[in-house]
Design an enzyme around this catalytic site. Structure first.
Site, PDB file in Angstrom:
ATOM      1  N   ARG A 187      -0.825  -1.123  -9.037  1.00  6.21           N
ATOM      2  CA  ARG A 187      -1.793  -0.141  -8.478  1.00  6.21           C
ATOM      3  C   ARG A 187      -2.140   1.128  -8.266  1.00  6.21           C
ATOM      4  NH1 ARG A 187      -3.230  -1.225  -2.472  1.00  6.21           N
ATOM      5  NH2 ARG A 187      -3.701  -3.659  -2.926  1.00  6.21           N
ATOM      6  N   ASP A 246       0.838  -1.156  -0.204  1.00 11.56           N
ATOM      7  CA  ASP A 246      -0.604  -0.123  -0.182  1.00 11.56           C
ATOM      8  C   ASP A 246       0.861   1.273  -0.187  1.00 11.56           C
ATOM      9  OD1 ASP A 246      -2.512  -1.718   0.370  1.00 11.56           O
ATOM     10  OD2 ASP A 246      -2.348  -1.129   2.479  1.00 11.56           O
ATOM     11  N   ALA A 299      -6.187   8.440  -0.636  1.00 11.10           N
ATOM     12  CA  ALA A 299      -6.708   8.868   0.209  1.00 11.10           C
ATOM     13  C   ALA A 299      -6.649   9.585   1.461  1.00 11.10           C
ATOM     14  CB  ALA A 299      -7.458   6.996   1.024  1.00 11.10           C
TER      15      ALA A 299
HETATM   16  P1  FDA Z   1     -14.219   8.531  -5.558  1.00 10.84           P
HETATM   17  O1  FDA Z   1     -14.467   8.626  -4.512  1.00 10.84           O
HETATM   18  O2  FDA Z   1     -14.524   9.417  -7.499  1.00 10.84           O
HETATM   19  O3  FDA Z   1     -15.533   7.531  -6.049  1.00 10.84           O
HETATM   20  C1  FDA Z   1     -15.974   6.875  -6.980  1.00 10.84           C
HETATM   21  C2  FDA Z   1     -18.041   6.700  -6.323  1.00 10.84           C
HETATM   22  O4  FDA Z   1     -17.345   5.141  -6.032  1.00 10.84           O
HETATM   23  C3  FDA Z   1     -18.188   7.559  -5.617  1.00 10.84           C
HETATM   24  O5  FDA Z   1     -19.283   7.986  -6.475  1.00 10.84           O
HETATM   25  C4  FDA Z   1     -18.687   6.652  -5.064  1.00 10.84           C
HETATM   26  O6  FDA Z   1     -20.497   5.803  -5.728  1.00 10.84           O
HETATM   27  C5  FDA Z   1     -18.060   5.054  -5.100  1.00 10.84           C
HETATM   28  N1  FDA Z   1     -17.404   4.937  -3.878  1.00 10.84           N
HETATM   29  C6  FDA Z   1     -16.451   4.921  -3.372  1.00 10.84           C
HETATM   30  N2  FDA Z   1     -15.921   5.320  -1.486  1.00 10.84           N
HETATM   31  C7  FDA Z   1     -17.134   4.711  -1.675  1.00 10.84           C
HETATM   32  C8  FDA Z   1     -16.987   4.337  -0.145  1.00 10.84           C
HETATM   33  N3  FDA Z   1     -15.858   4.399   0.892  1.00 10.84           N
HETATM   34  N4  FDA Z   1     -17.432   3.817   0.014  1.00 10.84           N
HETATM   35  C9  FDA Z   1     -19.011   3.659  -1.338  1.00 10.84           C
HETATM   36  N5  FDA Z   1     -19.365   4.016  -2.389  1.00 10.84           N
HETATM   37  C10 FDA Z   1     -18.029   4.904  -2.635  1.00 10.84           C
HETATM   38  N6  FDA Z   1      -5.678   4.296  -1.329  1.00 10.84           N
HETATM   39  C11 FDA Z   1      -4.331   4.922  -0.811  1.00 10.84           C
HETATM   40  O7  FDA Z   1      -4.120   6.472  -0.205  1.00 10.84           O
HETATM   41  N7  FDA Z   1      -3.437   4.306  -0.563  1.00 10.84           N
HETATM   42  C12 FDA Z   1      -3.186   2.843  -0.751  1.00 10.84           C
HETATM   43  O8  FDA Z   1      -2.432   2.330  -0.611  1.00 10.84           O
HETATM   44  C13 FDA Z   1      -4.688   2.657  -1.635  1.00 10.84           C
HETATM   45  N8  FDA Z   1      -5.193   1.369  -1.660  1.00 10.84           N
HETATM   46  C14 FDA Z   1      -6.314   1.401  -2.108  1.00 10.84           C
HETATM   47  C15 FDA Z   1      -6.616  -0.373  -2.599  1.00 10.84           C
HETATM   48  C16 FDA Z   1      -7.534  -0.758  -2.950  1.00 10.84           C
HETATM   49  C17 FDA Z   1      -8.585  -1.660  -3.733  1.00 10.84           C
HETATM   50  C18 FDA Z   1      -9.200   0.396  -3.411  1.00 10.84           C
HETATM   51  C19 FDA Z   1     -10.171   0.137  -4.129  1.00 10.84           C
HETATM   52  C20 FDA Z   1      -8.474   1.333  -2.807  1.00 10.84           C
HETATM   53  C21 FDA Z   1      -7.213   1.946  -2.466  1.00 10.84           C
HETATM   54  N9  FDA Z   1      -6.911   3.111  -1.707  1.00 10.84           N
HETATM   55  C22 FDA Z   1      -5.897   3.330  -1.588  1.00 10.84           C
HETATM   56  C23 FDA Z   1      -8.130   4.673  -1.570  1.00 10.84           C
HETATM   57  C24 FDA Z   1      -8.338   5.051  -2.622  1.00 10.84           C
HETATM   58  O9  FDA Z   1      -6.854   6.054  -2.813  1.00 10.84           O
HETATM   59  C25 FDA Z   1      -9.738   5.881  -2.962  1.00 10.84           C
HETATM   60  O10 FDA Z   1      -9.211   6.799  -0.978  1.00 10.84           O
HETATM   61  C26 FDA Z   1     -10.890   5.158  -3.142  1.00 10.84           C
HETATM   62  O11 FDA Z   1     -10.902   4.145  -3.372  1.00 10.84           O
HETATM   63  C27 FDA Z   1     -12.308   6.160  -3.116  1.00 10.84           C
HETATM   64  O12 FDA Z   1     -11.620   6.904  -4.725  1.00 10.84           O
HETATM   65  P2  FDA Z   1     -12.510   5.620  -6.078  1.00 10.84           P
HETATM   66  O13 FDA Z   1     -11.202   5.751  -6.779  1.00 10.84           O
HETATM   67  O14 FDA Z   1     -13.639   4.674  -5.571  1.00 10.84           O
HETATM   68  O15 FDA Z   1     -13.186   7.133  -6.454  1.00 10.84           O
END
Ligand code: FDA
Length: 275
Positions: free
Chosen positions: A152, A102, A157
């Site tokens: 990845r 991560d 976050a």
């Molecule tokens: P975005 O936040 O724009 O969300 C897109 C849509 O997805 C939203 O409109 C909603 O509908 C849905 N959604 C997203 N998050 C949701 C939630 N919590 N609950 C419900 N619905 C939700 N970060 C990091 O800094 N270091 C890391 O090592 C990792 N590792 C990691 C592994 C994996 C497999 C994933 C999926 C994510 C991470 N992350 C991470 C977290 C990542 O940085 C990010 O914060 C989240 O994936 C949310 O961003 P999205 O890309 O989903 O887009």
């Protein structure tokens, strides 16, 4: 909580993984926790993961691991952390598994990439997460390219200052798509193994469209357990390999707060379920 976490122990994570395997989804498990303060704590985490790999082998499950370096003792002793990571990639190799690293706050990026390189020189079964919100990520990707790395890509976050990360969501999304496009081009040449960690369906459909224009570009989509479950299944049914990241363990507070912060609607969901 059960919506995002099948349970606190390894057994709950592995039985959720077995269920997902049956419906054609890959899985990655991660024990919640970060920034341990002693070598003993880090060694316990390493040993827990070793036992997890043994169970993955005994149950013949196609499960990968995802680890945080500060959970393996990065803040305590960098060399011991490198050793802990090596122990896990070695055991994972014997288990036909894979270790994802991560990415944590921006102050850890250099050291994380350094330990990733060292682990990657020893074995191929290790990948690292890069964050599209960081201004530096395209340079990092370029520097890692000669390794033909497994990456990845996520949006990111943590709360980062504007000097290091794009503050506006639309810039983060644009950066994600640029980086994803570059990764797909590398994948088409056999020079990268991308995993797109996102629940953003608009981005995923752009990625799928670009991959169709690049024959041979192999990639996976990674999503978190409990988020967009029907879409995970639909993507897999449509031929896009999907892996679901399942968290377990009792140190869920910081992690859970990040999930809530990502989507304010989740706060209402939690309040409703408490009521
Ligand atoms: P975005 O936040 O724009 O969300 C897109 C849509 O997805 C939203 O409109 C909603 O509908 C849905 N959604 C997203 N998050 C949701 C939630 N919590 N609950 C419900 N619905 C939700 N970060 C990091 O800094 N270091 C890391 O090592 C990792 N590792 C990691 C592994 C994996 C497999 C994933 C999926 C994510 C991470 N992350 C991470 C977290 C990542 O940085 C990010 O914060 C989240 O994936 C949310 O961003 P999205 O890309 O989903 O887009």
């Amino acid at each position: 909580m059960r919506r995002f976490l099948p349970g606190e122990d390894l057994e709950a994570a592995l039985s959720a993984a077995a269920d997902l395997t049956r419906v054609g989804l890959g899985t990655v498990i991660t024990q919640l926790g970060e920034q341990v303060r002693t070598s003993a704590e880090a060694a316990t985490v390493r040993n827990d993961y070793r036992r997890a790999l043994d169970q993955i082998r005994d149950r013949a499950l196609p499960v990968h691991l995802s680890v945080k370096l500060t959970h393996l003792g990065l803040d305590v002793d960098r060399e011991a952390c490198a050793h802990n990571l090596e122990t896990l990639t070695e055991r994972a190799a014997a288990t036909s598994s894979f270790v994802w690293i991560d990415m944590e706050e921006s102050r850890y990026v250099d050291v994380t990439l350094d330990l990733f390189r060292r682990a990657r020189e020893l074995r191929g079964n290790v990948g690292v997460c890069l964050q599209a919100y960081l201004r530096r990520t395209s340079r990092d990707l370029e520097a890692l390219a000669p390794l033909g790395p497994a990456i990845r890509l996520v949006k990111g976050a943590y709360n980062e200052p504007a000097a290091v990360a794009f503050p506006r969501k639309r810039d983060v999304d644009a950066s994600y798509l640029d980086l994803a496009t570059g990764l797909l081009e590398s994948a088409a040449r056999g020079a990268a193994l991308p995993a797109f960690g996102t629940h953003d369906l608009r981005l995923i459909s752009e990625i799928r469209a670009r991959a169709r224009g690049l024959p041979g570009a192999r990639y996976e989509v990674h999503m978190l357990y409990g988020i967009r479950t029907p879409d995970q299944r639909a993507l897999a049914a449509a031929g896009t390999p999907v892996r679901v990241l399942i968290s377990y363990g009792d140190a869920w507070f910081a992690w859970y707060m990040r999930r809530l912060a990502e989507r304010p609607a989740n706060v209402w969901f939690v309040l409703r379920s408490l009521a």
